[in-house]
Design an enzyme around this catalytic site. Structure first.
Site, PDB file in Angstrom:
ATOM      1  N   SER A 140      -4.997 -18.642  41.348  1.00 18.82           N
ATOM      2  CA  SER A 140      -4.601 -19.763  40.497  1.00 18.82           C
ATOM      3  C   SER A 140      -5.815 -20.360  39.772  1.00 18.82           C
ATOM      4  O   SER A 140      -6.493 -19.650  39.028  1.00 18.82           O
ATOM      5  CB  SER A 140      -3.855 -20.794  41.362  1.00 18.82           C
ATOM      6  OG  SER A 140      -3.194 -21.738  40.570  1.00 18.82           O
TER       7      SER A 140
ATOM      8  N   ASP B 117       6.743 -15.961  39.229  1.00 18.24           N
ATOM      9  CA  ASP B 117       5.709 -17.002  39.253  1.00 18.24           C
ATOM     10  C   ASP B 117       5.928 -17.983  38.113  1.00 18.24           C
ATOM     11  O   ASP B 117       5.891 -17.612  36.941  1.00 18.24           O
ATOM     12  CB  ASP B 117       4.328 -16.344  39.127  1.00 18.24           C
ATOM     13  CG  ASP B 117       3.201 -17.259  39.550  1.00 18.24           C
ATOM     14  OD1 ASP B 117       3.327 -18.482  39.358  1.00 18.24           O
ATOM     15  OD2 ASP B 117       2.189 -16.743  40.054  1.00 18.24           O
TER      16      ASP B 117
ATOM     17  N   HIS C 226       4.129 -17.740  43.015  1.00 13.50           N
ATOM     18  CA  HIS C 226       2.730 -18.166  43.063  1.00 13.50           C
ATOM     19  C   HIS C 226       2.129 -18.159  44.476  1.00 13.50           C
ATOM     20  O   HIS C 226       1.005 -17.729  44.684  1.00 13.50           O
ATOM     21  CB  HIS C 226       2.626 -19.574  42.462  1.00 13.50           C
ATOM     22  CG  HIS C 226       1.294 -19.885  41.862  1.00 13.50           C
ATOM     23  ND1 HIS C 226       0.794 -19.228  40.754  1.00 13.50           N
ATOM     24  CD2 HIS C 226       0.342 -20.782  42.226  1.00 13.50           C
ATOM     25  CE1 HIS C 226      -0.396 -19.725  40.449  1.00 13.50           C
ATOM     26  NE2 HIS C 226      -0.693 -20.662  41.335  1.00 13.50           N
TER      27      HIS C 226
END
Length: 340
Positions: free
Chosen positions: A113, A283, A316
């Site tokens: 991320s 995601d 994610h």
């Protein structure tokens, strides 16, 4: 930082100084603990240590293990006067310098991320690359204009202009009263399921077990600066990877010598820098459309130095906490490190 020097098989008490160092860098609103909420058989740091790597886990400034400062403390607004630009400019290079001195070796990097965003921005400016062997980017975030998370889109619209404090609070603490009120206001919007905040932010993760999520929620989320959240919101709204926009031309002139903030040109990333990118079809933050924009800026990368792995059912959080991430992602990641 935390360090795992030995896997479970050990080395008879003798540490191997020639082990290959790997640095793990987490994303926003969490800290290094997110890497280790799974069992030793499933968590990336332990798998890497068992595979013979020297594992280092970073913790971004403002999170529980990284709240010290030479002259300021976390109750002062000045302490929180930073965005991810400072992580690119100061923190990541300092971490790499330290690891380089400690180990005497080049480093493999794993980012998740925001840990991918600060790495890509650094590489584009020529930073770190002399100390780097390769980089693995999980749920890569650079462009954010396609993100589908309802709460993320609303937050990006809410963080406008120079709102570097939220109701006068420079620290964006998800467990604090000011942020709770802010999230509550977002929760009133249709399409936001605040009974499952994690999925509201990350997308529908396929492969987390309940005990892992419980352990995660006992330890996370962590604080960041409100200014950092504003900067991420700017990235989402503008569709650009650029430095922090102070909102007024004269302020940008003061900081950058130009009216608009400078852009991080990701096509400047060295073409022979080995990169491993893995991204998921569910995601909501690292959306496939945005990853494709990132891959387009890497289109001149040397073929053998760019590996991509797409997992259609992954969202994610699956990349760091998925019960099957070893089989789906980490085995390929370790094979990539061994090749480089």
């Amino acid at each position: 930082m935390q360090r795992i020097q030995e896997g479970r098989s050990g080395g008879g008490g003798v540490l191997d100084k020639n082990k290959q160092p790997v640095l793990l860098q987490h994303g926003v609103l969490v800290d290094g603990i997110t890497w280790v909420v799974n069992t030793p058989e499933q968590a990336l740091p332990f798998i890497l240590a068992d595979s013979g790597f020297d594992v280092w886990i970073a913790n971004t400034r403002g999170t529980r293990f990284s709240r010290s400062h030479l002259t300021l403390n976390a109750t002062q607004p000045e302490y929180w006067n930073w965005s991810w630009d400072e992580l690119v400019e100061y923190d990541l290079p300092a971490t790499f310098d330290f690891l380089s001195r400690e180990t005497g070796q080049k480093i493999h990097y794993v980012g998740h991320s925001m840990g991918t965003l600060i790495a890509l921005a650094s590489f584009s400016e020529g930073k770190l690359v002399d100390k780097l062997k390769s980089a693995a980017l999980l749920s890569p975030v650079a462009y954010l204009s396609h993100m589908t998370t309802a709460i993320g889109v609303l937050a990006a619209k809410a963080f406008v202009g120079e709102m570097t404090t939220l109701m006068g609070v420079a620290e964006f603490n998800p467990k604090g009263e000011a942020v709770a009120k802010f999230l509550h206001s977002l929760c009133k919007n249709p399409g936001v399921d605040c009974y499952d905040l994690m999925s509201s932010f990350t997308g529908k993760n396929c492969c987390l077990n309940v005990s892992t999520v419980d352990l995660f929620l006992k330890n996370e989320p962590q604080s960041t600066s409100t200014k950092n959240m504003v900067h991420l919101a700017q990235t989402a709204r503008k569709g650009l990877v650029s430095k922090y926009d102070y909102g007024r031309e004269e302020l940008n002139m003061e900081h950058y010598g130009q009216r608009k903030p400078p852009i991080y040109n990701l096509s400047n990333i060295p073409r022979d820098l080995p990169l491993f990118l893995s991204y998921g079809g569910r995601d909501a933050l690292s959306d496939v459309g945005d990853v494709e924009l990132l891959l387009d800026s890497l289109k001149f990368h040397d073929g053998e130095d760019l590996t991509t792995l797409f997992l259609k059912d992954y969202a994610h959080a699956d990349f760091i906490m998925g019960v099957n991430a070893k089989e789906m992602v980490y085995n390929a990641l370790i094979a990539f490190f061994r090749r480089h």
